[in-house]
Scaffold this motif. Sequence first.
Motif, PDB file in Angstrom:
ATOM      1  N   VAL A   1      -0.864   5.119  -0.455  1.00 37.78           N
ATOM      2  CA  VAL A   1      -1.220   5.117   0.971  1.00 37.78           C
ATOM      3  C   VAL A   1      -2.734   5.048   1.126  1.00 37.78           C
ATOM      4  O   VAL A   1      -3.266   4.225   1.883  1.00 37.78           O
ATOM      5  CB  VAL A   1      -0.662   6.358   1.696  1.00 37.78           C
TER       6      VAL A   1
ATOM      7  N   SER B   1      -5.235   3.434  -6.892  1.00 39.04           N
ATOM      8  CA  SER B   1      -3.976   3.977  -6.384  1.00 39.04           C
ATOM      9  C   SER B   1      -3.601   5.256  -7.126  1.00 39.04           C
ATOM     10  O   SER B   1      -3.050   6.188  -6.541  1.00 39.04           O
ATOM     11  CB  SER B   1      -2.865   2.935  -6.548  1.00 39.04           C
TER      12      SER B   1
ATOM     13  N   TYR C   1       9.573   5.921   3.036  1.00 38.95           N
ATOM     14  CA  TYR C   1       8.467   6.721   3.568  1.00 38.95           C
ATOM     15  C   TYR C   1       8.938   7.471   4.813  1.00 38.95           C
ATOM     16  O   TYR C   1       9.771   6.980   5.574  1.00 38.95           O
ATOM     17  CB  TYR C   1       7.288   5.829   3.973  1.00 38.95           C
TER      18      TYR C   1
ATOM     19  N   GLY D   1      -4.389   1.824   0.513  1.00 42.05           N
ATOM     20  CA  GLY D   1      -4.104   0.794   1.504  1.00 42.05           C
ATOM     21  C   GLY D   1      -5.352   0.175   2.110  1.00 42.05           C
ATOM     22  O   GLY D   1      -5.292  -0.928   2.655  1.00 42.05           O
TER      23      GLY D   1
ATOM     24  N   PHE E   1       9.136   0.929   0.893  1.00 45.42           N
ATOM     25  CA  PHE E   1       8.420   1.575   1.992  1.00 45.42           C
ATOM     26  C   PHE E   1       9.393   2.191   2.992  1.00 45.42           C
ATOM     27  O   PHE E   1       9.024   3.054   3.774  1.00 45.42           O
ATOM     28  CB  PHE E   1       7.516   0.567   2.708  1.00 45.42           C
TER      29      PHE E   1
ATOM     30  N   HIS F   1      -3.440  -0.560   6.745  1.00 41.26           N
ATOM     31  CA  HIS F   1      -3.322  -1.985   6.403  1.00 41.26           C
ATOM     32  C   HIS F   1      -3.872  -2.866   7.519  1.00 41.26           C
ATOM     33  O   HIS F   1      -4.556  -3.858   7.254  1.00 41.26           O
ATOM     34  CB  HIS F   1      -1.864  -2.348   6.131  1.00 41.26           C
TER      35      HIS F   1
ATOM     36  N   VAL G   1       4.057   8.850   7.447  1.00 40.87           N
ATOM     37  CA  VAL G   1       3.428   8.174   6.310  1.00 40.87           C
ATOM     38  C   VAL G   1       3.479   6.657   6.505  1.00 40.87           C
ATOM     39  O   VAL G   1       2.507   5.946   6.236  1.00 40.87           O
ATOM     40  CB  VAL G   1       4.115   8.567   4.977  1.00 40.87           C
ATOM     41  N   LEU G   2       4.600   6.168   7.003  1.00 43.07           N
ATOM     42  CA  LEU G   2       4.758   4.736   7.238  1.00 43.07           C
ATOM     43  C   LEU G   2       3.770   4.237   8.292  1.00 43.07           C
ATOM     44  O   LEU G   2       3.113   3.209   8.106  1.00 43.07           O
ATOM     45  CB  LEU G   2       6.191   4.428   7.682  1.00 43.07           C
TER      46      LEU G   2
ATOM     47  N   THR H   1       0.959   5.675   9.190  1.00 42.95           N
ATOM     48  CA  THR H   1      -0.392   5.787   8.630  1.00 42.95           C
ATOM     49  C   THR H   1      -0.698   4.612   7.710  1.00 42.95           C
ATOM     50  O   THR H   1      -1.773   4.014   7.782  1.00 42.95           O
ATOM     51  CB  THR H   1      -0.541   7.109   7.843  1.00 42.95           C
ATOM     52  N   THR H   2       0.270   4.285   6.840  1.00 48.06           N
ATOM     53  CA  THR H   2       0.092   3.163   5.911  1.00 48.06           C
ATOM     54  C   THR H   2      -0.114   1.857   6.674  1.00 48.06           C
ATOM     55  O   THR H   2      -1.026   1.079   6.358  1.00 48.06           O
ATOM     56  CB  THR H   2       1.323   3.027   4.986  1.00 48.06           C
TER      57      THR H   2
END
Length: 198
Positions: A39, A33, A139, A42, A136, A151, A143-144, A146-147
């Motif tokens: 991210v 990380s 974000y 993840g 989160f 996941h 970005v959220l 993408t994360t």
Amino acid sequence: MNWKMKEVVLAVILSIACGVIYFGWSTIWIPISALVGPVGAGFMFGIWVIASPIVAYIIRKPGAAFIAEVAAAAVELIMGSHFGLSALLVGVFQGIGAEIAFAIFRYKRYNLFTLMLSGALAAIIGMVYNLLANGFGFYTLPVLVTTLGIHIISGIILGGWLAKVIVDALAKTGVLEQYELMKEKRKKDDIHGNISRM
């Protein structure tokens, strides 16, 4: 459906083993990380939900996925996870997500698709906890998304697909002969054998 003692014992053993893996994986996550950011890291997510599909695939009973994930998360917490209590709480959410995948099919389908779906839903429901408790929510939307996407993909591959590979390999050794997985496999083999003889 009542659990047999051997199923309880196996679930406990597998959950403890997965909890130890979760703890080790959490330790590895720290430097990774730091290198690629939370991210980017993840992609490691899927391992943290592998207990659910492994135990559910073998035992095939309601609650197996949820119980396995929460138990594994509890072991990770007890071992001293740097995530602290969050390791257990997110495990509850991930366990709910994983369990939903098997409940959708009324606990009658335990194929690769269902196992992968359990990993994906564990990621989605787990993200709910991360939004509520782990920051989160701060974000940006891209970005959220993408994360969450990372996941989900990781949950599908490292959670669902890898769980099937591991259990199928274990099944070949004969150690799972007395469990529901092998009983159903023998039934299918008998049906196919009878059809081929007609």
